[in-house]
Scaffold this active site. Structure first.
Site, PDB file in Angstrom:
ATOM      1  N   ASP A 160       7.105  -4.981  -2.091  1.00  0.00           N
ATOM      2  CA  ASP A 160       6.560  -3.631  -2.028  1.00  0.00           C
ATOM      3  C   ASP A 160       7.416  -2.695  -1.188  1.00  0.00           C
ATOM      4  O   ASP A 160       7.556  -1.510  -1.498  1.00  0.00           O
ATOM      5  CB  ASP A 160       5.146  -3.668  -1.440  1.00  0.00           C
ATOM      6  N   TYR A 208      -8.250  -6.170  -5.389  1.00  0.00           N
ATOM      7  CA  TYR A 208      -9.489  -6.675  -4.814  1.00  0.00           C
ATOM      8  C   TYR A 208      -9.714  -5.880  -3.526  1.00  0.00           C
ATOM      9  O   TYR A 208      -9.478  -6.370  -2.424  1.00  0.00           O
ATOM     10  CB  TYR A 208      -9.391  -8.180  -4.548  1.00  0.00           C
ATOM     11  N   TYR A 254      -4.299  -7.519  -3.069  1.00  0.00           N
ATOM     12  CA  TYR A 254      -4.015  -7.397  -4.501  1.00  0.00           C
ATOM     13  C   TYR A 254      -2.935  -8.380  -4.904  1.00  0.00           C
ATOM     14  O   TYR A 254      -2.120  -8.806  -4.087  1.00  0.00           O
ATOM     15  CB  TYR A 254      -3.668  -5.956  -4.885  1.00  0.00           C
ATOM     16  N   ASP A 286       7.249   5.524  -3.687  1.00  0.00           N
ATOM     17  CA  ASP A 286       6.985   5.699  -2.256  1.00  0.00           C
ATOM     18  C   ASP A 286       8.292   5.894  -1.495  1.00  0.00           C
ATOM     19  O   ASP A 286       8.376   6.717  -0.582  1.00  0.00           O
ATOM     20  CB  ASP A 286       6.241   4.486  -1.702  1.00  0.00           C
ATOM     21  N   GLY A 342       0.849  -1.187   0.000  1.00  0.00           N
ATOM     22  CA  GLY A 342       0.000   0.000   0.000  1.00  0.00           C
ATOM     23  C   GLY A 342       0.881   1.232   0.000  1.00  0.00           C
ATOM     24  O   GLY A 342       1.850   1.313   0.759  1.00  0.00           O
ATOM     25  N   GLY A 346       6.996   0.441  -5.453  1.00  0.00           N
ATOM     26  CA  GLY A 346       7.460   1.013  -4.198  1.00  0.00           C
ATOM     27  C   GLY A 346       8.578   2.023  -4.346  1.00  0.00           C
ATOM     28  O   GLY A 346       8.924   2.697  -3.375  1.00  0.00           O
ATOM     29  N   ALA A 347       9.140   2.142  -5.562  1.00  0.00           N
ATOM     30  CA  ALA A 347      10.250   3.074  -5.755  1.00  0.00           C
ATOM     31  C   ALA A 347       9.796   4.520  -5.534  1.00  0.00           C
ATOM     32  O   ALA A 347      10.512   5.322  -4.924  1.00  0.00           O
ATOM     33  CB  ALA A 347      10.845   2.906  -7.146  1.00  0.00           C
TER      34      ALA A 347
END
Length: 324
Positions: free
Chosen positions: A302, A113, A98, A266, A42, A263-264
């Site tokens: 992630d 989802y 997901y 983020d 997330g 995730g890069a």
């Protein structure tokens, strides 16, 4: 029964959904991957974890399903040093999931989802002024408001609460067209840009929002909205940013390998914000964030590649780590 909040002194606060990330055990098309490894993901959670590893005290506001997946995410976030006093469990909502499809070059697709997300149980009552009081930055992304239309109002409410408490507002558009239309993303972004202090946008997202133009024109346009610090992330080409005084072009760092690009962005956000809060200049923060992004893409997952502060210092040549 009223929830009893415990207030802690934080550096940054973020708001958003978290998901169970089902990571494929082999590369290639999703339909040919029979096994997956459970992870947590997330955008906002990744950002919070990145900040914690870089030495900040992050807080996260969210809701999780009252199920084992929710308890796993809660424990994982808390174990990483994220304050979870404002993360609650709710019945009748399943924690979002997901599935990832990862190709051999590190590119990936996401299959969500997250309908009936537990964050739909969030309300304005979940935002306490005292929680924001001592923090410095409130970071939001375009992911949370894309999940449910009411989330857009919650983000706007939280932004005003943060601003009333003197926090800087950091925003990453993080446009997910699987979650909402381009028109909805653009309308929401335009509605909050006048309140944004730090914009961290990918070059592709800037084009989606403003149309195709030279990167320096993106910066000028976002400044016209009132954004004080504008950063355009350019992936393998580094980043360009402006503090309204000077435009800086930060060269990229070459990663050891590109195995997973999720995730890069983020990580870049966490790197930039943490560098600023630790007293680095705008230009130094760009370089620091580039280093973080390059480290994230060399690790699968992630948030597994999000580095610790000393590891980034080593990449920057500021510190020598002894490996043996």
């Amino acid at each position: 029964m009223m929830e009893k909040w415990v207030f802690v002194i934080l550096d940054v606060i973020t708001l958003g959904d978290a998901l169970i990330s089902m990571y494929p055990m082999k590369e290639g098309a999703l339909r040919f991957c029979p096994q997956f490894e459970r992870k947590a993901g997330g955008a906002e959670l990744n950002f919070a974890i990145g900040c914690a590893r870089l030495g900040l005290k992050p807080g996260w506001i969210s809701k999780l399903g009252n199920d084992d997946f929710g308890r796993y995410i809660f424990s994982f976030a808390r174990g990483e040093g994220v304050d979870v006093t404002h993360v609650g469990f709710v019945n009748n909502y399943s924690t979002s999931v997901y599935f990832r499809e990862v190709l051999t070059d590190g590119a990936s697709k996401s299959f969500y989802y997250r309908e009936n997300s537990p964050t739909e149980a969030l309300s304005e009552a979940n935002f306490e002024s005292a929680y924001f009081k001592e923090a410095k930055v409130f970071h939001v992304t375009g992911v949370f408001p894309s999940i449910h239309r009411r989330n857009q109002e919650l983000v706007q409410h939280a932004i005003q609460l943060a601003k009333n408490n003197g926090l800087l507002i950091s925003f990453d558009p993080n446009i997910r067209l699987k979650m909402w239309t381009m028109e909805e993303a653009k309308s929401f972004t335009e509605s909050i840009l006048p309140d944004v202090d730090i914009l961290l946008a990918g070059e592709e997202e800037a084009e989606m929002l403003l149309g195709k133009m030279p990167v320096y024109d993106y910066i000028a346009k976002f400044h016209q909205y009132g954004v004080k610090q504008v950063v355009i992330k350019r992936s393998a080409e580094g980043a360009v940013g402006s503090d309204q005084q000077t435009i800086f072009d930060a060269a990229p760092f070459k990663p050891r390998a590109v195995v997973d690009t999720v995730g890069a962005g983020d990580g870049f956000d966490a790197g930039f914000i943490s560098a600023l809060l630790k007293g680095r200049s705008f230009e130094q923060a760009l370089r620091f964030a580039n280093a973080v992004g390059s480290m994230v893409v060399s690790v699968k997952g992630d948030n597994e590649g999000l580095p610790y502060y000393e590891e980034v210092q080593a990449v920057l040549g500021e510190l020598e780590l002894v490996d043996r």
